[in-house]
Design a protein around this motif. Sequence first.
Motif, mmCIF file in Angstrom:
data_model
loop_
_atom_site.group_PDB
_atom_site.id
_atom_site.type_symbol
_atom_site.label_atom_id
_atom_site.label_comp_id
_atom_site.label_asym_id
_atom_site.label_seq_id
_atom_site.Cartn_x
_atom_site.Cartn_y
_atom_site.Cartn_z
ATOM 1 N N VAL A 70 46.680 30.017 35.777
ATOM 2 C CA VAL A 70 46.791 31.391 35.360
ATOM 3 C C VAL A 70 45.837 31.674 34.241
ATOM 4 C CG1 VAL A 70 48.295 32.627 33.786
ATOM 5 C CG2 VAL A 70 49.073 31.427 35.774
ATOM 6 N N LEU A 129 42.096 32.190 35.829
ATOM 7 C CA LEU A 129 41.998 33.170 36.564
ATOM 8 C C LEU A 129 42.198 34.347 35.845
ATOM 9 C CD1 LEU A 129 43.048 32.088 40.115
ATOM 10 C CD2 LEU A 129 40.695 32.357 39.299
ATOM 11 N N PHE A 130 42.217 34.417 34.395
ATOM 12 C CA PHE A 130 42.639 35.427 33.517
ATOM 13 C C PHE A 130 44.091 36.288 33.862
ATOM 14 C CE2 PHE A 130 38.009 34.939 33.295
ATOM 15 C CZ PHE A 130 38.045 34.426 32.125
ATOM 16 N N TRP A 131 45.212 35.613 34.198
ATOM 17 C CA TRP A 131 46.365 36.074 34.501
ATOM 18 C C TRP A 131 46.502 36.869 35.626
ATOM 19 C CZ3 TRP A 131 44.415 35.492 29.492
ATOM 20 C CH2 TRP A 131 45.135 34.653 28.809
ATOM 21 N N THR A 132 45.260 37.006 36.417
ATOM 22 C CA THR A 132 45.552 37.710 37.857
ATOM 23 C C THR A 132 46.585 36.971 38.637
ATOM 24 O OG1 THR A 132 43.132 37.820 37.607
ATOM 25 C CG2 THR A 132 44.038 37.956 39.795
ATOM 26 N N PRO A 133 46.852 35.743 38.550
ATOM 27 C CA PRO A 133 47.801 35.239 39.667
ATOM 28 C C PRO A 133 49.197 35.993 39.177
ATOM 29 C CG PRO A 133 46.622 33.425 38.816
ATOM 30 C CD PRO A 133 46.114 34.492 38.203
ATOM 31 N N VAL A 148 49.632 38.813 38.093
ATOM 32 C CA VAL A 148 49.828 40.393 38.773
ATOM 33 C C VAL A 148 49.633 40.217 40.325
ATOM 34 C CG1 VAL A 148 48.237 42.257 39.305
ATOM 35 C CG2 VAL A 148 48.458 41.048 37.012
ATOM 36 N N PHE A 149 49.125 39.092 40.898
ATOM 37 C CA PHE A 149 49.298 38.939 42.517
ATOM 38 C C PHE A 149 50.810 38.838 42.886
ATOM 39 C CE2 PHE A 149 49.639 35.804 46.026
ATOM 40 C CZ PHE A 149 49.047 36.579 46.997
ATOM 41 N N SER A 170 57.004 37.126 36.738
ATOM 42 C CA SER A 170 55.626 37.539 36.501
ATOM 43 C C SER A 170 55.393 38.397 35.445
ATOM 44 C CB SER A 170 55.348 38.440 37.419
ATOM 45 O OG SER A 170 55.381 37.642 38.949
ATOM 46 N N TRP A 186 53.347 34.998 31.118
ATOM 47 C CA TRP A 186 52.194 34.697 30.174
ATOM 48 C C TRP A 186 52.547 33.881 28.715
ATOM 49 C CZ3 TRP A 186 53.036 36.986 25.298
ATOM 50 C CH2 TRP A 186 53.764 38.015 25.475
#
Length: 97
Positions: free
Chosen positions: A27, A30-34, A36-37, A66, A70
Amino acid sequence: MTSRVLKWVAGGLEALLGFPLIGGTIVLGLFWTPLVFMLALHIVALVITINENKKRTGHILGIITSCVGWIPIVGMVMHIISAIFLLIEAGKDEKYE
């Protein structure tokens, strides 16, 4: 059938993100992109699950996860809870009552 496959996939990914060191590294790396995905995956899967009249608790928990994933400890616990619900629902494949 499609909803069951999506539950297995989403459950596996949630379990991966629930591992403390591995999930946190993925997480943050990948800058919290997972997150969002996973949010998008759970929303799409929820719509398909509703159309197939299957249990939807796991995907609803996944959407919540999701959104709060964070937060370090809370995210880990929520990923694990979501994974458990999704994998149990995928294994049983019951209709929504």
